[in-house]
Design a protein around this motif. Structure first.
Motif, short mmCIF file in Angstrom:
data_model
loop_
_atom_site.label_atom_id
_atom_site.label_comp_id
_atom_site.label_asym_id
_atom_site.label_seq_id
_atom_site.Cartn_x
_atom_site.Cartn_y
_atom_site.Cartn_z
N ALA A 43 -17.81 29.51 11.29
CA ALA A 43 -18.90 29.65 12.26
C ALA A 43 -19.51 31.05 12.19
O ALA A 43 -20.73 31.21 12.27
CB ALA A 43 -18.40 29.36 13.66
N GLU A 44 -18.68 32.07 12.05
CA GLU A 44 -19.19 33.45 11.96
C GLU A 44 -19.99 33.64 10.67
O GLU A 44 -21.02 34.30 10.68
CB GLU A 44 -18.04 34.44 12.03
N LEU A 45 -19.51 33.08 9.58
CA LEU A 45 -20.24 33.19 8.31
C LEU A 45 -21.60 32.52 8.42
O LEU A 45 -22.60 33.05 7.91
CB LEU A 45 -19.43 32.57 7.16
N GLN A 54 -22.45 24.68 3.40
CA GLN A 54 -21.94 24.57 2.02
C GLN A 54 -21.44 25.92 1.51
O GLN A 54 -20.32 26.02 0.99
CB GLN A 54 -23.03 24.04 1.10
N LEU A 55 -22.23 26.97 1.66
CA LEU A 55 -21.82 28.28 1.16
C LEU A 55 -20.65 28.84 1.96
O LEU A 55 -19.72 29.41 1.40
CB LEU A 55 -22.99 29.26 1.18
N SER A 56 -20.65 28.65 3.27
CA SER A 56 -19.54 29.15 4.08
C SER A 56 -18.23 28.48 3.69
O SER A 56 -17.19 29.13 3.59
CB SER A 56 -19.81 28.97 5.57
N THR A 78 -18.54 33.62 -6.66
CA THR A 78 -19.28 32.74 -5.75
C THR A 78 -20.44 32.11 -6.49
O THR A 78 -21.40 32.78 -6.85
CB THR A 78 -19.79 33.53 -4.53
N SER A 79 -20.34 30.80 -6.67
CA SER A 79 -21.38 30.06 -7.38
C SER A 79 -22.70 30.12 -6.60
O SER A 79 -22.72 29.90 -5.39
CB SER A 79 -20.93 28.61 -7.54
N GLY A 80 -23.77 30.39 -7.31
CA GLY A 80 -25.09 30.42 -6.69
C GLY A 80 -25.47 31.75 -6.06
O GLY A 80 -26.53 31.87 -5.47
N VAL A 81 -24.61 32.76 -6.19
CA VAL A 81 -24.93 34.07 -5.64
C VAL A 81 -25.02 35.08 -6.78
O VAL A 81 -24.07 35.28 -7.53
CB VAL A 81 -23.88 34.54 -4.61
#
Length: 128
Positions: A43-45, A54-56, A78-81
Motif C-alpha cells: 500500500a505504501e509503495l 503490478q510494480l509494487s 526490476t523489469s520495466g524500470v
C-alpha cells in the motif's frame, strides 16, 4: 421590519465580503514523502506516483530474495524500470537505502561540442 432585514443581509454578506477580499487559499507545494523500496508495504509503495499494483508486487517479490543494494541494483533487477523511470519514481518519493536516484552522467556530456561544418562557398559570377 426594515432593521431586521438589514441585520440579516449584513450577517450573510459580511462573511462573503471577507472571503472575496482574501480569495482562495494559496496552493501549498509539498515534497513527496519518502517511501523506502526495501521496507515499504504494498500500500505504501502504491502511494508513490507511477507505482501500481503490478510494480509494487514485483518490488516486494524481488526484494524478498535480497534487498536492493542501490539504485543501479534496483534498475537491474526490476523489469520495466530504466534510468528514466527510476528518476521519475525517485522524484515522486521512492528511495533505495534512503537515497534518491541520481542519474549517471551520459557519455560525452562533458565533451566539447563538435566543430561546426564548413558552409559551402557559392561561387559568385564576377560582375563587370
Amino acid at each position: 421590519m426594515r432593521t431586521g432585514l438589514v441585520a440579516i443581509a449584513l450577517s450573510v454578506l459580511t462573511p462573503l465580503a471577507v472571503w472575496a477580499q482574501k480569495g482562495p487559499a494559496p496552493a501549498v507545494a509539498t515534497a513527496p514523502v519518502p517511501v523506502e523500496a526495501n521496507k515499504a508495504s504494498q500500500a505504501e509503495l502504491e502511494m508513490v506516483k507511477g507505482i501500481g499494483p503490478q510494480l509494487s508486487g514485483q518490488l516486494i517479490s524481488v526484494r524478498a530474495t535480497q534487498p536492493y543494494k542501490d539504485w543501479s541494483d534496483f534498475i537491474q533487477r526490476t523489469s520495466g524500470v530504466g534510468a528514466k523511470r527510476a528518476a521519475k519514481l525517485s522524484s515522486a518519493g521512492l528511495t533505495v537505502n534512503g537515497t534518491s536516484y541520481n542519474a549517471p552522467a551520459t557519455a560525452g556530456a562533458g565533451a566539447p561540442p563538435s566543430p561546426a561544418r564548413p558552409v559551402p562557398q557559392v561561387a559568385r559570377a564576377a560582375s563587370q
